[in-house]
Design a protein around this motif. Structure first.
Motif, PDB file in Angstrom:
ATOM      1  N   UNK A 255      -4.282 -17.188   7.501  1.00 52.89           N
ATOM      2  CA  UNK A 255      -2.861 -16.969   7.546  1.00 52.89           C
ATOM      3  C   UNK A 255      -2.523 -15.573   7.023  1.00 52.89           C
ATOM      4  N   UNK A 256      -3.272 -15.155   5.968  1.00 53.99           N
ATOM      5  CA  UNK A 256      -3.033 -13.816   5.458  1.00 53.99           C
ATOM      6  C   UNK A 256      -3.407 -12.763   6.501  1.00 53.99           C
ATOM      7  N   UNK A 257      -4.444 -13.090   7.248  1.00 57.49           N
ATOM      8  CA  UNK A 257      -4.887 -12.144   8.271  1.00 57.49           C
ATOM      9  C   UNK A 257      -3.827 -11.968   9.345  1.00 57.49           C
ATOM     10  N   UNK A 258      -3.206 -13.028   9.760  1.00 61.21           N
ATOM     11  CA  UNK A 258      -2.160 -12.954  10.791  1.00 61.21           C
ATOM     12  C   UNK A 258      -0.948 -12.191  10.240  1.00 61.21           C
ATOM     13  N   UNK A 259      -0.615 -12.434   9.021  1.00 62.90           N
ATOM     14  CA  UNK A 259       0.520 -11.724   8.411  1.00 62.90           C
ATOM     15  C   UNK A 259       0.213 -10.233   8.307  1.00 62.90           C
ATOM     16  N   UNK A 260      -1.040  -9.877   7.985  1.00 62.32           N
ATOM     17  CA  UNK A 260      -1.400  -8.464   7.900  1.00 62.32           C
ATOM     18  C   UNK A 260      -1.342  -7.799   9.275  1.00 62.32           C
ATOM     19  N   UNK A 261      -1.826  -8.500  10.299  1.00 66.00           N
ATOM     20  CA  UNK A 261      -1.791  -7.959  11.666  1.00 66.00           C
ATOM     21  C   UNK A 261      -0.341  -7.745  12.108  1.00 66.00           C
ATOM     22  N   UNK A 262       0.516  -8.718  11.846  1.00 68.08           N
ATOM     23  CA  UNK A 262       1.939  -8.567  12.215  1.00 68.08           C
ATOM     24  C   UNK A 262       2.590  -7.432  11.426  1.00 68.08           C
ATOM     25  N   UNK A 263       2.194  -7.290  10.177  1.00 66.32           N
ATOM     26  CA  UNK A 263       2.743  -6.215   9.360  1.00 66.32           C
ATOM     27  C   UNK A 263       2.315  -4.848   9.883  1.00 66.32           C
ATOM     28  N   UNK A 264       1.054  -4.706  10.272  1.00 63.19           N
ATOM     29  CA  UNK A 264       0.552  -3.444  10.831  1.00 63.19           C
ATOM     30  C   UNK A 264       1.226  -3.178  12.171  1.00 63.19           C
ATOM     31  N   UNK A 265       1.386  -4.199  12.999  1.00 59.17           N
ATOM     32  CA  UNK A 265       2.039  -4.022  14.310  1.00 59.17           C
ATOM     33  C   UNK A 265       3.494  -3.590  14.115  1.00 59.17           C
ATOM     34  N   UNK A 266       4.159  -4.190  13.148  1.00 60.81           N
ATOM     35  CA  UNK A 266       5.547  -3.794  12.870  1.00 60.81           C
ATOM     36  C   UNK A 266       5.633  -2.370  12.364  1.00 60.81           C
ATOM     37  N   UNK A 267       4.673  -1.967  11.524  1.00 62.23           N
ATOM     38  CA  UNK A 267       4.665  -0.593  11.015  1.00 62.23           C
ATOM     39  C   UNK A 267       4.393   0.398  12.141  1.00 62.23           C
ATOM     40  N   UNK A 268       3.449   0.076  13.029  1.00 65.22           N
ATOM     41  CA  UNK A 268       3.169   0.956  14.178  1.00 65.22           C
ATOM     42  C   UNK A 268       4.388   1.046  15.106  1.00 65.22           C
ATOM     43  N   UNK A 269       5.044  -0.058  15.336  1.00 62.53           N
ATOM     44  CA  UNK A 269       6.255  -0.049  16.179  1.00 62.53           C
ATOM     45  C   UNK A 269       7.363   0.787  15.555  1.00 62.53           C
ATOM     46  N   UNK A 270       7.561   0.651  14.246  1.00 64.38           N
ATOM     47  CA  UNK A 270       8.585   1.441  13.557  1.00 64.38           C
ATOM     48  C   UNK A 270       8.224   2.920  13.579  1.00 64.38           C
ATOM     49  N   UNK A 271       6.918   3.246  13.424  1.00 67.30           N
ATOM     50  CA  UNK A 271       6.467   4.647  13.479  1.00 67.30           C
ATOM     51  C   UNK A 271       6.703   5.240  14.858  1.00 67.30           C
ATOM     52  N   UNK A 272       6.366   4.469  15.903  1.00 67.07           N
ATOM     53  CA  UNK A 272       6.596   4.940  17.274  1.00 67.07           C
ATOM     54  C   UNK A 272       8.096   5.136  17.537  1.00 67.07           C
ATOM     55  N   UNK A 273       8.890   4.203  17.056  1.00 59.66           N
ATOM     56  CA  UNK A 273      10.352   4.311  17.213  1.00 59.66           C
ATOM     57  C   UNK A 273      10.881   5.559  16.498  1.00 59.66           C
ATOM     58  N   UNK A 274      10.373   5.840  15.310  1.00 60.99           N
ATOM     59  CA  UNK A 274      10.801   7.039  14.582  1.00 60.99           C
ATOM     60  C   UNK A 274      10.368   8.304  15.312  1.00 60.99           C
TER      61      UNK A 274
END
Length: 114
Positions: free
Chosen positions: A1-20
């Motif tokens: 479960x921690x692994x899935x949360x980390x993957x979603x967190x990294x994906x969200x950070x990459x999406x926010x970086x791309x958006x910026x």
């Protein structure tokens, strides 16, 4: 479960970086002095300066025209007063009832030469 949360967190950070990154590029184009809003502001500022100069010239010209018109109006009023006096003095002249043949023809008087 921690692994899935980390993957979603990294994906969200990459999406926010791309958006910026996309927003930064758009902002750079937006503030470009030649094509963007900065250029439009520069052009509008130059036009405001030109219009201010033109307005100052127009004000000066209107002031000169106003003074000239005032002088002409005063001259016209003076002439109108003189004409009124002339017309009033015409009423004092005797009126001829009907011109006769003798009065209709001009009378020439010869002056003796010295």
């Amino acid at each position: 479960m921690d692994m899935i949360a980390d993957i979603l967190l990294v994906a969200g950070a990459l999406g926010a970086g791309f958006y910026c990154f996309i927003l930064a590029r758009r902002l750079t184009k937006f503030t470009d002095l030649e094509n963007g809003v900065g250029g439009a502001v520069a052009v509008l500022s130059a036009q405001v300066d030109d219009l201010t100069k033109t307005l100052d010239v127009a004000r000066g010209s209107a002031g000169e025209s106003s003074r000239s018109l005032q002088e002409l109006t005063e001259r016209a009023e003076d002439v109108a007063r003189r004409l009124e006096l002339l017309v009033a003095s015409m009423h004092d002249l005797p009126q001829n009832s009907a011109p006769t043949k003798e009065s209709a023809e001009p009378v020439f008087v010869r002056h003796p030469r010295n």
